[in-house]
Design a protein around this motif. Sequence first.
Motif, PDB file in Angstrom:
ATOM      1  N   UNK A  65     149.085  51.285 116.699  1.00 10.25           N
ATOM      2  CA  UNK A  65     148.073  52.190 117.108  1.00 10.25           C
ATOM      3  C   UNK A  65     147.161  51.901 117.914  1.00 10.25           C
ATOM      4  N   UNK A  66     146.528  50.721 117.800  1.00 16.20           N
ATOM      5  CA  UNK A  66     145.530  50.234 118.770  1.00 16.20           C
ATOM      6  C   UNK A  66     145.944  49.968 120.178  1.00 16.20           C
ATOM      7  N   UNK A  67     147.368  49.559 119.918  1.00 19.22           N
ATOM      8  CA  UNK A  67     147.772  49.180 121.326  1.00 19.22           C
ATOM      9  C   UNK A  67     147.979  50.673 122.132  1.00 19.22           C
ATOM     10  N   UNK A  68     148.353  51.866 121.274  1.00 21.65           N
ATOM     11  CA  UNK A  68     148.453  52.918 122.070  1.00 21.65           C
ATOM     12  C   UNK A  68     147.372  53.466 122.665  1.00 21.65           C
ATOM     13  N   UNK A  69     146.078  53.114 121.982  1.00 21.57           N
ATOM     14  CA  UNK A  69     144.834  53.438 122.350  1.00 21.57           C
ATOM     15  C   UNK A  69     143.975  52.716 123.393  1.00 21.57           C
ATOM     16  N   UNK A  70     144.745  51.511 123.760  1.00 19.30           N
ATOM     17  CA  UNK A  70     144.319  50.587 124.740  1.00 19.30           C
ATOM     18  C   UNK A  70     144.160  51.186 125.999  1.00 19.30           C
ATOM     19  N   UNK A  71     144.744  52.002 126.418  1.00 20.70           N
ATOM     20  CA  UNK A  71     144.719  52.700 127.828  1.00 20.70           C
ATOM     21  C   UNK A  71     144.386  54.275 127.593  1.00 20.70           C
ATOM     22  N   UNK A  72     144.045  54.841 128.684  1.00 24.18           N
ATOM     23  CA  UNK A  72     143.544  56.233 128.685  1.00 24.18           C
ATOM     24  C   UNK A  72     144.912  57.107 128.728  1.00 24.18           C
ATOM     25  N   UNK A  73     145.718  57.113 127.813  1.00 22.85           N
ATOM     26  CA  UNK A  73     146.885  57.959 128.095  1.00 22.85           C
ATOM     27  C   UNK A  73     146.688  59.548 128.123  1.00 22.85           C
ATOM     28  N   UNK A  74     147.298  60.300 128.766  1.00 24.34           N
ATOM     29  CA  UNK A  74     147.158  61.637 128.875  1.00 24.34           C
ATOM     30  C   UNK A  74     148.109  62.334 127.763  1.00 24.34           C
ATOM     31  N   UNK A  75     149.164  61.579 127.411  1.00 21.35           N
ATOM     32  CA  UNK A  75     150.055  62.150 126.370  1.00 21.35           C
ATOM     33  C   UNK A  75     150.291  61.264 125.479  1.00 21.35           C
ATOM     34  N   UNK A  76     149.816  61.462 124.065  1.00 23.10           N
ATOM     35  CA  UNK A  76     150.185  60.421 123.168  1.00 23.10           C
ATOM     36  C   UNK A  76     151.377  61.071 122.124  1.00 23.10           C
ATOM     37  N   UNK A  77     152.251  60.193 121.756  1.00 23.62           N
ATOM     38  CA  UNK A  77     153.453  60.449 121.002  1.00 23.62           C
ATOM     39  C   UNK A  77     153.402  59.504 119.899  1.00 23.62           C
ATOM     40  N   UNK A  78     153.284  60.176 118.795  1.00 19.21           N
ATOM     41  CA  UNK A  78     153.394  59.519 117.415  1.00 19.21           C
ATOM     42  C   UNK A  78     154.613  59.871 116.667  1.00 19.21           C
ATOM     43  N   UNK A  79     155.183  58.700 116.099  1.00 17.19           N
ATOM     44  CA  UNK A  79     156.710  58.861 115.423  1.00 17.19           C
ATOM     45  C   UNK A  79     156.064  58.548 113.977  1.00 17.19           C
ATOM     46  N   UNK A  80     155.893  59.487 113.155  1.00 14.26           N
ATOM     47  CA  UNK A  80     155.521  58.995 111.668  1.00 14.26           C
ATOM     48  C   UNK A  80     154.529  58.007 111.855  1.00 14.26           C
ATOM     49  N   UNK A  81     153.277  58.424 112.387  1.00 16.17           N
ATOM     50  CA  UNK A  81     152.212  57.555 112.453  1.00 16.17           C
ATOM     51  C   UNK A  81     151.311  57.030 110.978  1.00 16.17           C
ATOM     52  N   UNK A  82     151.493  57.820 110.102  1.00 23.32           N
ATOM     53  CA  UNK A  82     150.609  57.618 109.181  1.00 23.32           C
ATOM     54  C   UNK A  82     151.414  56.792 107.729  1.00 23.32           C
ATOM     55  N   UNK A  83     152.543  56.663 108.101  1.00 24.46           N
ATOM     56  CA  UNK A  83     153.313  55.988 106.883  1.00 24.46           C
ATOM     57  C   UNK A  83     152.895  54.456 106.885  1.00 24.46           C
ATOM     58  N   UNK A  84     152.538  53.984 105.966  1.00 21.48           N
ATOM     59  CA  UNK A  84     152.213  52.590 105.481  1.00 21.48           C
ATOM     60  C   UNK A  84     150.848  52.040 105.605  1.00 21.48           C
ATOM     61  N   UNK A  85     149.771  53.163 106.249  1.00 22.59           N
ATOM     62  CA  UNK A  85     148.465  52.839 106.363  1.00 22.59           C
ATOM     63  C   UNK A  85     147.486  53.057 105.334  1.00 22.59           C
ATOM     64  N   UNK A  86     146.579  52.570 104.981  1.00 21.14           N
ATOM     65  CA  UNK A  86     145.736  52.939 103.771  1.00 21.14           C
ATOM     66  C   UNK A  86     144.856  53.819 104.127  1.00 21.14           C
ATOM     67  N   UNK A  87     144.307  54.418 103.190  1.00 19.39           N
ATOM     68  CA  UNK A  87     143.564  55.811 103.221  1.00 19.39           C
ATOM     69  C   UNK A  87     142.467  55.548 104.221  1.00 19.39           C
ATOM     70  N   UNK A  88     141.706  54.817 104.598  1.00 21.10           N
ATOM     71  CA  UNK A  88     140.491  54.612 105.485  1.00 21.10           C
ATOM     72  C   UNK A  88     141.255  54.536 106.989  1.00 21.10           C
ATOM     73  N   UNK A  89     142.439  53.947 107.072  1.00 24.22           N
ATOM     74  CA  UNK A  89     143.110  53.634 108.346  1.00 24.22           C
ATOM     75  C   UNK A  89     143.776  55.210 108.602  1.00 24.22           C
ATOM     76  N   UNK A  90     144.140  55.940 107.634  1.00 24.69           N
ATOM     77  CA  UNK A  90     144.726  57.427 107.886  1.00 24.69           C
ATOM     78  C   UNK A  90     143.454  58.316 108.428  1.00 24.69           C
ATOM     79  N   UNK A  91     142.448  58.041 107.861  1.00 21.88           N
ATOM     80  CA  UNK A  91     141.120  58.907 108.130  1.00 21.88           C
ATOM     81  C   UNK A  91     140.764  58.526 109.714  1.00 21.88           C
ATOM     82  N   UNK A  92     140.974  57.329 110.046  1.00 18.02           N
ATOM     83  CA  UNK A  92     140.440  56.706 111.263  1.00 18.02           C
ATOM     84  C   UNK A  92     141.303  57.435 112.085  1.00 18.02           C
TER      85      UNK A  92
END
Lengths: 253, 551
Positions: free
Chosen positions: A143-170
């Motif tokens: 996820x951090x890699x995806x935010x390393x550049x200023x993308x115009x379009x963000x594509x997430x394929x099941x981004x919340x699986x496996x992340x802790x609650x704090x990470x999900x909130x973030x």
Amino acid sequence: MALDIQNLTKYYKTTLAVDEVSISVADGEIVGLLGPNGAGKTTIMRCVTGIVQATHGEILVDGLSLRKREQDVKRRLAFVPEVPNPYEMLTVVEHLRFAAMAYDTEPIFDSRHEELLRRFELHDRRNDLVLSLSKGMKQKLAIICAFMHDAKVLLFDEPLIGIDPKGVRELKDMIVEARANGCAILIGTHMLDTAERLCDRIVILRQGRKIAEGDLDDLQERAKMGEDATLEDVFLTLTEVDTADEGPGVPSA
Amino acid sequence: MRALAYLQLRLFVNSIKHIARSPKRLIPAILLAVFVLPSLLMNLAIAVMGVPRYGSYGHKEYLEGLQAEALWSGVFALLALVVVYTLYNALSEGLLIFSASHIDFVFPSPVNRRVVLIFKLLGDYSKYAMYAGFVFLFVIPPFFGMAGGPVFPAALYCWLGTVFLLILATNVSHTLNIATTYTASRFSAAGAVVRTAILALVAATVLAGIYHYRQSGDALASLVASVYAGAARVILAPVSWCANLIVGPLTGQTAGAVLLVAALGLLAIASALVLLARPENFYEPSLGISGRMARLKAAGGNLAALRIEAMKRRRNASYSRSPVPPFGRGASALIWKNLVTRTRASRSTLAILFLLPPLLAAAVGYFAREPEIQRFSPFAMVYVVWIVSSASQQELRSEFRQVDIIKAIPASGFSVVAAQVFSQWLLVAVLTIVGALSVLVFIPGADHYFLGIATLGSLTIGFVCIAASSVPVLLYPDARDKWQLLIPTWITMIVLALVIGPSAVICAVLAVFRVNLAIIALSLIAINTALSWGALAISGRLFERFDPTAD
């Protein structure tokens, strides 16, 4: 439209994975891509990112055709795969530096990576090999890699699986921030409650076809359900199929 | 370009650091270097200085008894097989294999696709250079020296020629693969034609050889007739040039070697340019095969996972009924589980267990008619069982990787390890019994007393060897780490040599005096039970504090 998918069709050899699907995502809009397993969500994401090539149809990002201006299009995209496989023999910070180099955004690397590492609580692990990270931490790294550049379009394929609650909130906060900054966001997910809260519009797929699109009200109407119906109720009604009607589906590689 | 260069450099540097920081990896690396490097360097010195280590005999003396044409044909056939196999595979499925990390982080990035391909190819080419260099700069030079020819330029030409040939074959394969297996390809029909042509060429060559053999009865002459004088030599001209380069220094025919190397080099470069000019998206055909390779890598030597992957490829992964009725409680349930999975996923192995011993025994009975060979033939069984038992280490390793399941079983470490060892031993026992029956039926001259000893010996030695193998497996459990695999392999070799010792001594001493089989059996069972018990006790303790993911 920041992302405009027009009549996308994708065959894997003889298997039809996506059938004439059109989806558009405007600047500052979050669109949820929902569907049962094998509905074609991952294939659509892969087509948009140029990993696989559409059999028919056109994909435009910021008005640029993926087919004609692939590199320019990819510079405007960021993609988080469902189960990321980061390079295990890089350290966390090396991985981010590589991402910055790949997207040619090294000038903002120093400021950007420090901030993101802190937000996702990976700062203490910055010099550790990816090999030593847990599954959730690897997801955060992608996820951090995806935010390393200023993308115009963000594509997430099941981004919340496996992340802790704090990470999900973030992550949710960052997605909302990205929307506020004018990013177009397409999220493929099975987490219907999150999609209901986060997305401006929902696209429902079944067996490679788009069967419904709109906000919750539109979908309730489409499913002929009352306004008390949740997205889960609507989704289950719309995607209910006879067993005989069930296609082979396309497993994620 | 810079991003990929940075990636490769950091991956390389970090891999070296990773080895250096862990004794489990560093010690085998040092041992390997200590054992292998001196001999390699000595051969390199021979290559550079041209000093024959074993003395020079001259081409005529060296090749005495060997036909130059047959030698050439053998080398050609070997190289041609590699090339043809590569080309054929290129027409059936994806050929470019990328890491799962590349798929997730490079494919979606704006890094130019051709740059990605160039890095991939350079990585592959350097591997070819390394492997061919190992053979032609370190292993072959003494033979060139013994033949009395010039060692240094010859070895260099061979190396370059082989590398260029491999590069050429790879480039042509990738080009065919990208052009014909791509989903929207217009050339898929052409791919089928090329595949048929390849099969036809191989079939014609083999049939010509068989025909000649039936006429002449001379295997070498048939090989020469089908290959040296056949169409394959013309069609696969670059392969024949490479064979010329390799055989030349042994036969003294080295004229024109530079030209051959140059021709192969030019073809390699031209084929690379053609490949890089292809417009297709090669990411897609690589996805399936890369995904499969990633899963196999993640399986980390887990044979069960590898078999399941093979089953998926055969599309017969679903089974409605267990082939073995359920039995066992606690640790012994593992025996049932192992039997079920093996009978489902390793049918070819099981078929070999039942078919190979009779075939081998029949071959010995038919071809090896000398009475002494037939008389002592049962002891070959002990050797086979010893080899099979030592190979069980890999099976045990894959079983112990299912740690979440087997550590949760409410049984002692000793029982779990014993169950795993027993499961492996059952196959050895079947092999032994089938082997004994085969010897009895097909080898009329076999000494039945020796057969009895060999059978009992095989059964007990098999168990003790597998039990002993479990100790190094549990000491070095991480199969994904190839450096960790070296030490347990060495330890296993030493342990197996030790545990088989008492059985060998008992059998030899008692057999000389023709002692009653029952006494030999009791002696073998007693000593091997004691040894097995000891090995299982050690393994059981190790298993109780076992963590396969620990570094």
